[in-house]
Design a protein around this motif. Sequence first.
Motif: not given
Length: 186
Positions: A107-122, A124-132
């Motif tokens: 609940h405190a520690h997670s890994t974020k998988y950000g897709h390049f180049p969409f990780r910073d595109t407002n 699209l980022k919710h579709l392409f970024n994953r956090r587990i």
Amino acid sequence: HVASMDSVGATVFYSWLRNFTHVLLRDDYRGTALYPERSQYLFNSINNNRMEFILGVFTGSDSSWCDKKQTQVVETCNDILKISLAESIKELEKLIGSDVDNWEWQHAHSTKYGHFPFRDTNILKHLFNRRISSGGGTQTVNVGDFRYSISDGYEQVIGAAYRMIIDLGNLSDMQYILSTGQSANV
């Protein structure tokens, strides 16, 4: 030391370790101009061997770090321990909630998988970024070094990309995994 996802102890330990280091050294961070001889030692201690440094503080070889230079009172390491534990409790209550049974590392520690180049595109980022949620820690077999932020908690920034278990008695029973996102693909 495992730091499994369901470990409350790992959550408290890593929160305390971060807060203890911060409380212990915050006057020295501010005072590198006033205490230049400590500046290089501070940098090396934190970045290269934090656990050895903390152990030195508790065993007495580096206990002078516990005294705050801006106060008239001579603080002890026990004082810093109590202050940092109180700060850790506040931090975890904000991050996870007040139910200590729910303070599992996942609940405190997670890994974020950000897709390049969409990780910073407002848009699209919710579709392409994953956090587990993830387990592991800096000094564990399941390497999961992290950085802390108020908004994201303990976000894993280093981990093994390829993991393999080999049964030398039965080579056909090997197991392996390659973490997602290594080639910027989701």
